[in-house]
Each structure stands twice: as C-alpha cells, then as structure tokens.
Scaffold this active site. Sequence first.
Site, PDB file in Angstrom:
ATOM      1  N   GLY A 163      -8.719 -62.600 119.759  1.00 21.84           N
ATOM      2  CA  GLY A 163      -8.425 -61.614 120.788  1.00 21.84           C
ATOM      3  C   GLY A 163      -8.036 -62.211 122.119  1.00 21.84           C
ATOM      4  N   PHE A 164      -8.385 -63.478 122.357  1.00 18.15           N
ATOM      5  CA  PHE A 164      -8.089 -64.098 123.648  1.00 18.15           C
ATOM      6  C   PHE A 164      -6.788 -64.888 123.641  1.00 18.15           C
ATOM      7  CE2 PHE A 164     -12.665 -63.553 123.532  1.00 18.15           C
ATOM      8  CZ  PHE A 164     -12.917 -62.949 124.753  1.00 18.15           C
TER       9      PHE A 164
ATOM     10  N   GLU B  62      -4.325 -67.953 121.215  1.00 19.23           N
ATOM     11  CA  GLU B  62      -4.192 -68.833 120.058  1.00 19.23           C
ATOM     12  C   GLU B  62      -4.583 -70.262 120.425  1.00 19.23           C
ATOM     13  OE1 GLU B  62      -0.774 -67.614 117.158  1.00 19.23           O
ATOM     14  OE2 GLU B  62       0.042 -67.516 119.209  1.00 19.23           O
TER      15      GLU B  62
ATOM     16  N   LEU C  17      -3.980 -73.655 114.922  1.00 22.59           N
ATOM     17  CA  LEU C  17      -5.311 -73.882 114.366  1.00 22.59           C
ATOM     18  C   LEU C  17      -6.118 -72.596 114.232  1.00 22.59           C
ATOM     19  CD1 LEU C  17      -6.306 -77.110 116.364  1.00 22.59           C
ATOM     20  CD2 LEU C  17      -5.443 -76.948 114.013  1.00 22.59           C
ATOM     21  N   GLY C  18      -5.801 -71.601 115.055  1.00 21.09           N
ATOM     22  CA  GLY C  18      -6.534 -70.343 114.983  1.00 21.09           C
ATOM     23  C   GLY C  18      -6.008 -69.363 116.000  1.00 21.09           C
ATOM     24  N   SER C  19      -6.406 -68.110 115.840  1.00 23.59           N
ATOM     25  CA  SER C  19      -5.994 -67.073 116.781  1.00 23.59           C
ATOM     26  C   SER C  19      -7.087 -66.024 116.857  1.00 23.59           C
ATOM     27  CB  SER C  19      -4.668 -66.430 116.343  1.00 23.59           C
ATOM     28  OG  SER C  19      -4.811 -65.838 115.061  1.00 23.59           O
TER      29      SER C  19
ATOM     30  N   ASP D 111     -21.703 -69.058 123.839  1.00 18.62           N
ATOM     31  CA  ASP D 111     -21.133 -68.764 122.519  1.00 18.62           C
ATOM     32  C   ASP D 111     -21.465 -69.872 121.521  1.00 18.62           C
ATOM     33  OD1 ASP D 111     -19.852 -67.195 120.676  1.00 18.62           O
ATOM     34  OD2 ASP D 111     -17.822 -67.810 121.238  1.00 18.62           O
TER      35      ASP D 111
END
Length: 529
Positions: free
Chosen positions: A19-20, A22, A15-17, A139
């Site tokens: 710096g922390f 995936e 679904l996304g990736s 955040d």
Amino acid sequence: MQTLLNHRYQVIQTLGSGGFGETFLAEDTQMPSRRRCVIKQLKPIQDNPQVYQLVQQRFQREAAILEELGDGNDQIPQLYAYFSENGQFYLVQEYIQGQTLTTKLQQQGLMSESAVKEILIDILPVLNYVHSKGIVHRDIKPDNILIRYADRKPILIDFGAVKETIGTVVTPSGNSTRSIVIGTPGFMPSEQTAGRPMFASDIYSLGLTAIYLLTGKMPQELATDPATGTLLWRQHAFSITPSFAAVLDRAIQFSARDRFASAREMLQALYAVASPLPPTIPYSQPPAATVPPSQTSQTSQNTVAVSPGNSHQPPANQSSSGGQRGILIASIIAGGLIGASAIVGIALSNKPQPLQPAVSSHQSTTNQQPTQQSNSPPTLEEPHETASEQPTPDSNITESTPNQIPILEDAQATAPQIDKPSPEEFVRNYYATINQGGYQAAWNQLSPNYQNNRRLHPNGYLSYVDWWGGQVQQVDVKQVSLLETGTQTATVKAQLQYLMKNGKKAPGSVHFFLFWDAENSKWVVADAR
C-alpha cells in the site's frame, strides 16, 4: 534501456509491493562496482501540494534518522541516499543477502528453542540501540527480520516511521495528521493500535515473532485468555522449557507495564535462562593465599582503572579519545578472573576443601590511577600467579597456596587422561568466532565467574556484545605462543591487532589463562591480561 531512477539507479527487479509503494533491487551505475542496493519507492497517500511539502520535510528528517541508525549498527541496513522524483519519495539502502524469518520457517520448519533463543539474543542489542535513539520500530515481525547469509546475524529492516510520514494527510480544517496506524495486525499491541506506540510495543512484537518461529502460528490463530487478554500459545510449542516460556509470556503481556521495561531487561532475562556454561560443581569459596611483597609493587604500576558502566554505549559518532579508551577496555575485557583457576583446581580434586572468595584481577584496581592513554592498547605485563584473601591496593592477581598443589596433583594422578585440543588453537578459534559475529558462542567460552563479573560486564552479555559487535570491526591474530602448560591449565600469549569501526588500528598483547573444563571436555578462559 530502462530509465534510471534519479539518473543513477538501474532497476534489476521488483522485490515487493504494498500500500505504500514498491521495493526494487537496483544497481548504482555511478559506482565502479555497480554496487547493488535496495530502493524503496514511497507514494504519499494524499495527492496535493500542501501534503507533498509536509511529507518532503518529514521524509528528510526520517531519512536522517535511518542514516544514523545504519551507520551506528551493522545489523541495520545502511542508508546510501534518498531523493524525490515525480511526486514520489525514494530511499536507497544497503542490499542484505539473506532470508526473512518467514521464508526460513517455510523452508526449514519450526525452530528449536535454542535457535529462537539465539536469534533473540542477537537481535535484542540492536533493538536496545534503536530505543536508545528514542526510536520505536513499530513493525517488528518475521518479515522484517532478515538472517544475513554472510554471518547468520539477524538484520532489522523496514522501520515504520517513514511509512507514517507517507501517510500524512491534511484535514478539512487545514491541520496535518497521520492518517494510518503503522504496524501489522496481530503483531502490534493494543496501545500501538490506538496510535500510542512505546518501546514495550516492540518487545511485544518481538515476543510474538519468537512464538511464531516456535509454533508456526500467526497471532490471530492463537486463542486468548478471556480474563487477562493474554495469548495462549504453549500448547502449540514442543520441548519448550518453562523458564524460556515465562520470558516470552512476559514479553507479550496485554498491558505494557507488565512487559519487560527495555530490550536490555529482556536480554538479561534470556541470558539468565540460557546458563550456557554451568560450573562443574556448585560455587564455593577458594582458599586464601598470600601475595609476595616483591610482586605487589610491580603489578600496581600497570593496572588500568575501568568504568565498565560506559562500555555498553553505542559506538555512533565515536570520538578519537573514545576509541582510545575503548582499546584500553578491550584489553581489560579480554581478561578477568585468575581466581577461577583456583576454583577449578578444587573442583578437580576428590578431597573436599573449605573455600573462600576468589579475588578478581580487577577488584583491586578501582581506586588506582589509570595509565596514560595512547593510540594502542597498553602493553600487558607478564602475569604473576598470586592472590590474597583481602586484596591490598597494590594487589591485582591471585595464586593457589602451596598446600593446594599436592591436593591438585593427587586428583590429577587418578583422573583419566583426555586428549585436549591445543591451547593455541583454542585462542585462535576464540577470535575467529568473534570475527564471524558469533558473540554468543565466544561468550560461552568464558568461565561463569568471568561472565558474572559486574565490574567488567555491568550488563552481562549486552556489555560484551556492545564492545565486540559495536566498536571492534575485526581482530587480527598475528602470533600465538604457548608459555606454560599443565594437566589442567595453560598460559598462552597472543599478539593482536585491533581494527576499530572508527577506522583506527592498534596493536595489543594478551596473556590468556585457560583451564580445562573436564565435564564439558573443552578449554575455558579463566583470565587474560
């Protein structure tokens, strides 16, 4: 076949990736339904055994917090599991079908003031709940608020504390520290950038999220007042009322002490701006009346003393006795101000009348002893339409005086006839709206006097949402009966069953007293018992 994560979770897609790590969409192969879930893979920034041990301890603590938050509020994804594997850490969370505010804006364009206001009113109680646990999200931004397809509720995702844990490093002197500042540039205020986030930091981020929805401008695209540091955004927004703009301006003040002190305070400011149901005439006092002695002694037996100040507490870890007390409060919250009927009767009259204060059905119950609690709501007595100018300890209901009746009939004789929807249908729709999560829409169906009764709603809309959204899972309407009807009023009896979020079920019976709001052509709840 692809290797399973933790020998259990089959990854479907990424679904996304970032710096922390995936984020994956996966299926739980050990559930009969193969339930879908979201798995966040997190990799420590520094790779050494000492850091790994520290991260593992802190990760377990943060996972416990996420579990508590998700269990206590249905607008935060539930945490199903957490585990570590091959030097990486994983969170398994509820899969929410919906779209982020960023995607929604890209697909549909700029949002209206009313749409943005509705989102804020729905998300602020969630943020207030998070803050009540001592947690700062850190955040909040358009990417981290999902609009759930099922009920259009905003869902708060991606808490920053876990990311901060993953950012743990060990200095050359052997001390552990957090190496990165959590947050998104532009959406986080100065104190958060300096590593000192506070509750007001989330208010700032939410305010800028709302401004993004109104203007389509990222914070970095907005000019800044050189004297105060305040972002200048109003010229990019269209058809925004000054009162709503003032709420957002306060939310994004440069100094934290100049912002709203809490999410609850911002919600109250928004509600004051919203004015969803203006009265048909300026408020004035209704006429006095008397209470027949034969009725005051009867009604005092079934009165329930209420402590509305406790009604806004989150439902997490609710005890059995707390659930029983909540059911009693539900029956009271359903009711309120029979005196509002008298006010509307005068509003419909063409003859000016001197008015005096209406007596709330709950203003006379404060010093009475509560009825014995049980596993179900108290049986609600048949209402008597009586009132007094100065309530006695036994009086808890109101009535128009005899000399009001000819005045009301004279006004009705000359008023144009309007086809009204069925009062029974109105009551069914009211509970259907609540079951669908439309708390603001349901709140708008209450009379202004009912909404402003601080004895019942000590925190206004927030108290209402804390009950219906925080403690009640669903209300099943078993039967609705019309008991009495007039040209401008109606009495409806509803047989209900409450399904609480703690799993308990309890029957209830509510008598609704409705009046016809001629200006807005709709029924409004004046009182219920």
